[in-house]
Scaffold this active site. Structure first.
Site, PDB file in Angstrom:
ATOM      1  N   LYS A  13      41.446  33.386  38.717  1.00 56.67           N
ATOM      2  CA  LYS A  13      40.743  34.540  39.309  1.00 56.67           C
ATOM      3  C   LYS A  13      39.352  34.716  38.697  1.00 56.67           C
ATOM      4  CE  LYS A  13      43.978  37.609  38.251  1.00 56.67           C
ATOM      5  NZ  LYS A  13      45.028  36.782  37.603  1.00 56.67           N
ATOM      6  N   ARG A  88      47.263  45.743  40.007  1.00 55.55           N
ATOM      7  CA  ARG A  88      48.393  44.954  39.510  1.00 55.55           C
ATOM      8  C   ARG A  88      49.717  45.665  39.747  1.00 55.55           C
ATOM      9  NH1 ARG A  88      45.137  41.947  35.442  1.00 55.55           N
ATOM     10  NH2 ARG A  88      46.373  40.300  34.509  1.00 55.55           N
ATOM     11  N   ARG A 127      44.006  26.939  27.368  1.00 58.14           N
ATOM     12  CA  ARG A 127      42.674  27.477  27.607  1.00 58.14           C
ATOM     13  C   ARG A 127      42.154  28.229  26.386  1.00 58.14           C
ATOM     14  NH1 ARG A 127      43.099  32.355  32.129  1.00 58.14           N
ATOM     15  NH2 ARG A 127      43.723  33.966  30.662  1.00 58.14           N
ATOM     16  N   ARG A 160      43.330  33.438  23.195  1.00 60.11           N
ATOM     17  CA  ARG A 160      43.707  34.840  23.346  1.00 60.11           C
ATOM     18  C   ARG A 160      45.153  35.026  22.899  1.00 60.11           C
ATOM     19  NH1 ARG A 160      41.879  36.302  29.426  1.00 60.11           N
ATOM     20  NH2 ARG A 160      43.894  37.347  29.304  1.00 60.11           N
ATOM     21  N   ARG A 171      54.034  37.650  30.809  1.00 65.35           N
ATOM     22  CA  ARG A 171      53.002  38.022  31.793  1.00 65.35           C
ATOM     23  C   ARG A 171      53.397  37.552  33.189  1.00 65.35           C
ATOM     24  NH1 ARG A 171      47.722  35.519  29.490  1.00 65.35           N
ATOM     25  NH2 ARG A 171      46.678  36.570  31.208  1.00 65.35           N
TER      26      ARG A 171
HETATM   27  P1  AMP Z   1      43.572  39.580  32.580  1.00 69.62           P
HETATM   28  O1  AMP Z   1      42.354  39.205  31.819  1.00 69.62           O
HETATM   29  O2  AMP Z   1      43.267  40.053  33.984  1.00 69.62           O
HETATM   30  O3  AMP Z   1      44.651  38.534  32.538  1.00 69.62           O
HETATM   31  O4  AMP Z   1      44.187  40.872  31.843  1.00 69.62           O
HETATM   32  C1  AMP Z   1      44.604  40.819  30.488  1.00 69.62           C
HETATM   33  C2  AMP Z   1      45.541  41.978  30.189  1.00 69.62           C
HETATM   34  O5  AMP Z   1      44.867  43.224  30.400  1.00 69.62           O
HETATM   35  C3  AMP Z   1      46.786  42.068  31.070  1.00 69.62           C
HETATM   36  O6  AMP Z   1      47.831  41.216  30.637  1.00 69.62           O
HETATM   37  C4  AMP Z   1      47.126  43.546  30.919  1.00 69.62           C
HETATM   38  O7  AMP Z   1      47.721  43.816  29.678  1.00 69.62           O
HETATM   39  C5  AMP Z   1      45.750  44.202  30.931  1.00 69.62           C
HETATM   40  N1  AMP Z   1      45.314  44.528  32.309  1.00 69.62           N
HETATM   41  C6  AMP Z   1      44.264  43.997  32.993  1.00 69.62           C
HETATM   42  N2  AMP Z   1      44.165  44.510  34.230  1.00 69.62           N
HETATM   43  C7  AMP Z   1      45.198  45.395  34.336  1.00 69.62           C
HETATM   44  C8  AMP Z   1      45.666  46.236  35.379  1.00 69.62           C
HETATM   45  N3  AMP Z   1      45.067  46.268  36.585  1.00 69.62           N
HETATM   46  N4  AMP Z   1      46.759  47.010  35.139  1.00 69.62           N
HETATM   47  C9  AMP Z   1      47.373  47.008  33.937  1.00 69.62           C
HETATM   48  N5  AMP Z   1      47.008  46.222  32.918  1.00 69.62           N
HETATM   49  C10 AMP Z   1      45.920  45.418  33.103  1.00 69.62           C
END
Ligand code: AMP
Length: 215
Positions: A13, A88, A127, A160, A171
């Site tokens: 994404k 999400r 990654r 990360r 996740r």
């Molecule tokens: P990402 O970088 O999009 O994979 O997001 C990393 C982490 O941030 C996720 O695993 C969640 O813990 C939190 N996070 C990001 N976006 C959301 C969302 N829309 N709702 C809830 N948690 C989020």
């Protein structure tokens, strides 16, 4: 362009959003990136989100909905936006649709990056991110390099915490349970476009451009 990029963790994404942004000059709104920045700066939001993110769980809806509203109302989004990592959950999607109504936005496209779980575990464990600019690279791209190809920061690559295997599995489970239902919710509310994301970045980007008619 009013685009939501949707897909499991590791589907690409963020990568596709960055490529699209360079074509369409719109805001790239990544809730994950905003949250990671808040954690780094130890803001009240970051303090609340840190432990949740480390476990691969979802940050409470009310917190991320607030982030989304601020970002959409920011002048940077006036030319359009790419939402990456939001919504999400179905309640997040409902809040988003309300905001779209308030802003008279009725031409939303939901781009689904379709990918298989096993390949995603592989991608995510392999990654690395840059501590300074947050950009994500495959291990192969940065192995043996000390400078970030994107921002030039030195020795800034790290894995990360949420890219470790047990957290990744969690996740993906959270994605299946809480996030996938968002797709059904949007079936009659947005133009849904699906792309096979299991191919190299440039091939996926080509199909995205074709399907979004970006040339
Ligand atoms: P990402 O970088 O999009 O994979 O997001 C990393 C982490 O941030 C996720 O695993 C969640 O813990 C939190 N996070 C990001 N976006 C959301 C969302 N829309 N709702 C809830 N948690 C989020």
């Amino acid at each position: 362009m009013h685009l939501i990029i949707f897909g499991a963790p590791g589907a690409g994404k963020g990568t596709q959003a960055e490529l699209l942004k360079s074509k369409a000059a719109v805001a790239h709104i990544s809730t994950g990136e905003i949250l990671r920045d808040a954690v780094k700066r130890e803001t009240p939001l970051g303090v609340k989100a840190k432990a949740i993110m480390e476990k691969g769980e979802l940050v409470p809806d009310e917190l991320v909905v607030g982030i989304m509203k601020d970002a959409l109302q920011d002048p940077k989004s006036d030319n359009g936006f790419i939402l990456d990592g939001f919504p999400r959950t179905v309640p997040q999607a409902e809040s988003l649709v309300e905001v779209f109504k308030e802003m008279n936005i009725d031409d939303v496209v939901l781009l689904v990056l379709d990918a298989k779980d096993d390949a995603l575990v592989d991608r995510l464990t392999n990654r690395r991110a840059c501590k300074e600019c947050g950009k994500i690279f495959s291990l192969a791209e940065v192995e043996g390099k000390s400078e970030c190809p994107s921002c030039g920061a030195k020795n800034s690559f790290y894995q990360r915490d949420d890219d470790k295997e047990d957290v990744i599995r969690n996740r993906l489970e959270v994605y299946r349970k809480s996030t996938k239902p968002v797709l059904d919710y949007f079936a009659d509310k947005a133009d849904v476009v699906t792309v096979d994301a299991m191919r190299p970045i440039d091939e996926v980007a080509k199909e995205v451009n074709e399907k979004l008619k970006l040339g």
